[in-house]
Each structure stands twice: as C-alpha cells, then as structure tokens.
Design a protein around this motif. Structure first.
Motif, PDB file in Angstrom:
ATOM      1  N   PRO A   1       0.807  -1.234   0.000  1.00 40.54           N
ATOM      2  CA  PRO A   1       0.000   0.000   0.000  1.00 40.54           C
ATOM      3  C   PRO A   1       0.838   1.282   0.000  1.00 40.54           C
ATOM      4  CG  PRO A   1      -0.949  -1.590   1.510  1.00 40.54           C
ATOM      5  CD  PRO A   1       0.362  -2.172   1.051  1.00 40.54           C
TER       6      PRO A   1
ATOM      7  N   SER B   1      -0.933   5.128   1.530  1.00 40.01           N
ATOM      8  CA  SER B   1      -1.238   4.808   2.916  1.00 40.01           C
ATOM      9  C   SER B   1      -0.548   5.774   3.860  1.00 40.01           C
ATOM     10  CB  SER B   1      -0.767   3.384   3.239  1.00 40.01           C
ATOM     11  OG  SER B   1       0.642   3.332   3.326  1.00 40.01           O
TER      12      SER B   1
ATOM     13  N   THR C   1       1.245   1.050   7.314  1.00 42.28           N
ATOM     14  CA  THR C   1       1.790  -0.004   6.461  1.00 42.28           C
ATOM     15  C   THR C   1       2.992  -0.663   7.114  1.00 42.28           C
ATOM     16  OG1 THR C   1       0.986   0.937   4.384  1.00 42.28           O
ATOM     17  CG2 THR C   1       2.914  -0.465   4.244  1.00 42.28           C
TER      18      THR C   1
ATOM     19  N   ASN D   1       2.495   0.528  -6.499  1.00 44.35           N
ATOM     20  CA  ASN D   1       1.856   0.391  -5.197  1.00 44.35           C
ATOM     21  C   ASN D   1       0.597  -0.464  -5.314  1.00 44.35           C
ATOM     22  OD1 ASN D   1       3.362   2.746  -3.577  1.00 44.35           O
ATOM     23  ND2 ASN D   1       2.852   3.503  -5.611  1.00 44.35           N
TER      24      ASN D   1
ATOM     25  N   TYR E   1      -4.983  -5.989   2.003  1.00 46.67           N
ATOM     26  CA  TYR E   1      -3.558  -6.296   2.095  1.00 46.67           C
ATOM     27  C   TYR E   1      -3.262  -7.102   3.359  1.00 46.67           C
ATOM     28  CZ  TYR E   1       1.494  -5.699   2.022  1.00 46.67           C
ATOM     29  OH  TYR E   1       2.844  -5.945   2.014  1.00 46.67           O
TER      30      TYR E   1
END
Length: 561
Positions: A456, A460, A465, A532, A540
């Motif tokens: 991400p 993000s 992340t 990304n 994710y």
C-alpha cells in the motif's frame, strides 16, 4: 552539515563497527526510520534475535533525519502517524496536528528512550552490496566504508524515497549559485532574504518549500516556481493540539491503532461507500465536499465518494469543486490558470495531492511567480540562472531542485542487492517490478522489504503499512524459528500472481491515465507500471495473514540439524 550523533551520544553508537572482522548476526536491518526501528525492537526484544541496523545517516529517524528544508512536515495527521506502542505514546504530547521535522526529530528522541534503537544501530553505513551465500545460508552485507556483516535474515527498510532524482538539463553543473536537492538541505539553513530564488518542482516538497521561502525572501527578494504539472493541493487545516485533548484520546487510542488497519489507507477515515457521487443531489454534493474541505488533511482525497477515483464523471465533479475553491484564492489570471486550470490536467487524486496552508496566497505577492515548463521548457542552466525556451534569462542566487525521487524501487535497486545466482536486483527489475505480497522477491531467500514496491506504501499512512508488515514479519520469523526452517522464499508463481493482482486493482481505477511517480512516469526510461498496491489496507492485511501458518506460495528448507 549533518548532525553527528556519535559525538553527542558516544555510548549510543553501536560498538560493532567491525574493524576488519565480520559481524555475525541473526538479522541485518537497513534503515533506522519507522520500519527499521520497529523491526529491531521486535526481533531483538520479542524473539531474542541478535539484530543490528545499518543506517546511512548519522542518526535515527529515517526521512526525518534527512529532511530539514523550510516547511518540511508530515502529511499524515497524528496520532495515527506514530508507533502504536503505548510505552512510547503514553507520555508523549504533540504540539500540532501535522508536526514539522523538528518535532518529529524530538519524537524519535523520545521513542529512542523507550525503544533503545541507537545501541544496536551502526551509523554512517551505506549498504552497497548484499549477496546470498548458499553454502552457509546467510546474507553477506558490505557498506561503503568496508564494514562486513553476515546474517540469516536481511530486512530492507529504506522506504520509498531513498534515491534522489535530478533533471537532465544542459549546464546544470555550471550553476555557480547555491544549489541543493531539498533532501540534502543544509542543516544550518540558507539565508534567502533579498535573494533571487527558484524552486523547481511542485510535488509535496516543492509546495512546502515554496510556501515557506516566499515568506523568507523579503520585499527585495524574489521566488520563481518552475512547474511542470500543477499540484492539486488541498487544505491541511493545520491546528495546535492541547495536552488536555490528547489526554482525552488515551481511552480510545489503542482502538484507533486497530481501526486504522480497517480503512483503505490506514487512517481513521475512509471512502464513503454509499451514497455515491451522483446519488447525491448537486446541493448535497456541495455540502459533502465542503465538510471534507473544512476537515482538511486527506479527507477530500480518500474520505470522499467511493467512485471518485474510479468513475471519470464523478472525478470531474470533485475537480470542479477543487478548482472553484482554489481559483478564488489566486488574484492574477495568468498565475491562476497555471496553478489551478479550469480544465483538470489529470484525474483528480491520481497524483498524490499535497497538503498546503497558504501556498496559493503566496502567488498573490508581486515578487512570487510561476513558470509553466510545459509551455516554456528549460533550455539550459547557466552560471547565474536558468534560460527558458522563450529566451528569458531568469537570474538566480539559489536553486532548489525539488525534483523528487526515483520512488518506490529506486533505493532498493541502488544498494547492490543480488539474488542467489548473483544477479543484481537492478537487472532483475530492469523491465518491471516483481514481488510477492509487496514484501518478498523470488530468488532472494530470507529477505523482506518494508514500505516499498507493490505494498500500500504511497497510498497509505506510512506507519500503518510499516506496522502491518512488521507485525506479520515478526509472526512469520517466529514460526520459522520454532519449526526449524532455515530458509524461505516465495515461488515464482506467487510473484507472478501478486503482480497480476496489483495490476488488476490499478486498472480498475483512473490511475492508468496519469503519468506520475506512482507508476514510474517521473523518471526517463523507468518501466511504466503501478508500483503500489491499490486494494487497500484491509485486503492487504488479509493477503498477508492468510499465508500463516501453512505458508502457501513459499518454498522452505529446514535445518539439517
């Protein structure tokens, strides 16, 4: 001149500086920002591993060690932009919603007292070579200064902005004034009062830098911003924070760190699933946009209608509102059309919007100007300035090259990482990026990377992340050690499958129609691809954890013992 932590805190500098010997470790971590610090703390303290960080700079903090240009500040609001460990946040108080680099450095100093990062960090150690030794199943890592270390695991935590990008303008080396990339801005600062200053680039750094330099030049100085593409910047709505309101957060704070993993970008807000753009009346839409605008931060970008980044007509509605609000702030018609054109230069939000405080108002000053490089490109750089194609000689004393980075993949491809057959990652990814889960690469046993390609990452909140990936990696390594697994690497099939997943999510949006650093479009010759993962943080997180405990998509080898 950069801060030298080894002189300020000689006891904090790791004593394992080798002196010709090979340092034997369980894990080598590259980078002492949020990601590297998180991994060191948990591998060392939770799993009892002998781990060290190799850090190219002279202190911890990652990007906040390097960034000290005027206006440098984070664009994620606190408290989501911090470690979720209550031992760290329990007695820390922020002064403002979006902290600047000085406060972020103070925060890392506070975190250091709780996490003890420096004692296991080897500073001034830029990694230039990392190779897998299949005979002993370990990584051998070498630094620019000749330090050598071996470890079973290699964790790359250099982030997505580790390699600077410079324009290929003729004569750039002939400029005799002061010239810096903002990521190498002098720690002592630059006195720009009364000087002719130029900022090249209008990404987040360019916006922040221009916004502040315009206030520092004084009436006798000048600022010229050289813009290739307008930055569709949105209001930061910066404000001071009180100790009292942060005390009130404490009952909910731990829940916030959990809930941020349930939103698309790891913030405490998310896209509105229903109603969608045209399910609202024009009046309702206007009211909704205005609420997001006043909330500030990235709300107007990623707390808006769920179809904004997927449907062209919905996106145009968002741009119309942005242009109306922004154009009203710029007095000069020529500058207004360059900075905030009536027709969108690209789909809104498909380039990362910057957060601004008074960026557009600065151009109302007579000594602050903007040059449209698409209409009037740079012809050459000369000793005292820039000459554009129309023949204008822009005389300059200071040139700030806010031209960004070879983002997401550039840093990893520039550190001598070699697979088990001796092939450099630069060659492996020359024609495209291939990872498993945005964390692993086939052919690189026992290696993982945080906040980098096909995760991400740039879509993000960075700490969300980092902690999502870091928590997973700690669980994975714990399981491998308990099961006596000596090596692990993803299968080629899992890598191919993840690339297809990344591409599928990308193609379901408006992003493919825009050239940006998101897809390598800012660096000549770089493959055009989505760098990304656009599936969002919840998906994710699910993709990561469904590999535990059975490890589908991986090949493992157990220790002979």
């Amino acid at each position: 001149m950069r801060r030298d932590i080894s002189k300020e805190h000689p006891e904090a500098q790791s004593t394992d500086t080798i002196n010709g010997d090979v340092l034997e470790l369980d894990a080598i971590i590259v980078g002492a920002g949020f990601g590297g610090s998180y991994m060191l703390k948990h591998l060392r303290d939770d799993l009892g591993m002998k781990a060290k960080i190799f850090e190219a700079g002279s202190d911890i903090g990652g990007i906040w060690h390097w960034n000290c240009y005027p206006g440098a500040r984070v664009d994620s609001d606190v408290p989501v932009y911090e470690f979720s460990d209550p031992n760290v946040w329990g007695d820390w108080y922020w002064t403002e919603r979006f902290p600047g680099y000085k406060e972020l450095r103070a925060y890392f100093e506070h975190a250091e007292k709780k996490m003890q990062i420096r004692k296991d960090t080897i500073f001034d150690s830029k990694v230039v070579d990392a190779a897998w030794d299949g005979k002993v199943n370990k990584w051998t890592v070498r630094t620019e200064k000749g330090r050598v270390a071996k470890a079973q695991y290699l964790i790359v935590a250099t982030g997505f902005a580790a390699k600077r990008h410079f324009p290929d303008w003729p004569g750039l080396d002939k400029f005799e004034g002061i010239m810096h990339h903002p990521s190498f801005w002098p720690a002592e600062g630059i006195d720009v009062k009364g000087k002719k200053v130029a900022v090249v680039g209008t990404g987040a750094t360019g916006v922040q830098l221009s916004q502040e330099l315009a206030k520092q030049i004084g009436e006798d100085g000048s600022l010229t911003v050289f813009q290739r593409t307008p930055n569709l910047a949105i209001p930061m709505q910066q404000r001071k924070l009180t100790k009292e309101e942060q005390d009130e957060w404490k009952n909910e704070r731990q829940d916030w760190y959990t809930s941020r993993m349930t939103t698309f970008a790891g913030f405490l807000f998310d896209f509105q699933k229903t109603p969608l753009t045209f399910e609202h009346t024009p009046e309702q839409r206007e009211e909704f946009y205005e609420k997001l605008w006043q909330k500030g931060g990235f709300n107007f970008w990623i707390a808006t209608y769920d179809d904004m980044l997927k449907d062209k007509a919905a996106n145009e509605e968002a741009y119309k509102f942005w242009a109306k609000k922004t154009r009203a702030r710029i007095q000069d018609p020529r500058k207004r059309d360059i900075l905030a054109p009536e027709t969108a230069p690209h789909a809104f939000g498909t380039k990362r919007p910057s957060l601004e405080q008074d960026y557009y108002e600065q151009f109302n000053k007579p000594n602050v100007d903007v040059i449209d490089l698409k209409a009037n490109p740079v012809k050459e750089v000369v000793a005292d300035g820039i000459i554009t194609e129309d023949g204008t000689h822009h005389k300059l004393d200071v040139l700030a090259l806010a031209t960004g980075f070879d983002s997401v993949t550039g840093g990893m491809k520039n550190m001598g990482l070699k697979d088990k057959n001796g092939v450099d990652l630069r060659e492996r990814w020359a024609n495209g990026t291939f990872t498993s889960l945005g964390l692993f690469c086939d052919g690189f046993p026992n290696m993982a990377f945080l906040y980098a390609a096909q995760a991400p990452t740039a879509f993000s909140n960075g700490v969300s992340t980092v902690e999502c990936q870091g928590e997973y990696l700690v669980k994975l390594i714990k399981q491998l050690r308990e099961q006596g697994v000596e090596t692990i690497e993803p299968t080629h099939e899992s890598v191919e499958a993840w690339r297809k997943e990344v591409t599928k999510e990308y193609e379901s949006t408006l992003f493919p129609g825009t050239s940006s650093w998101y897809n390598g479009g800012n660096v000549p010759g770089k493959p055009r691809e989505q760098l990304n993962y656009l599936g969002g943080m919840p998906a994710y997180h699910k993709n990561l954890h469904q590999t535990l405990p059975d490890l589908p998509g991986f090949e493992t080898v157990k220790s002979a013992a």
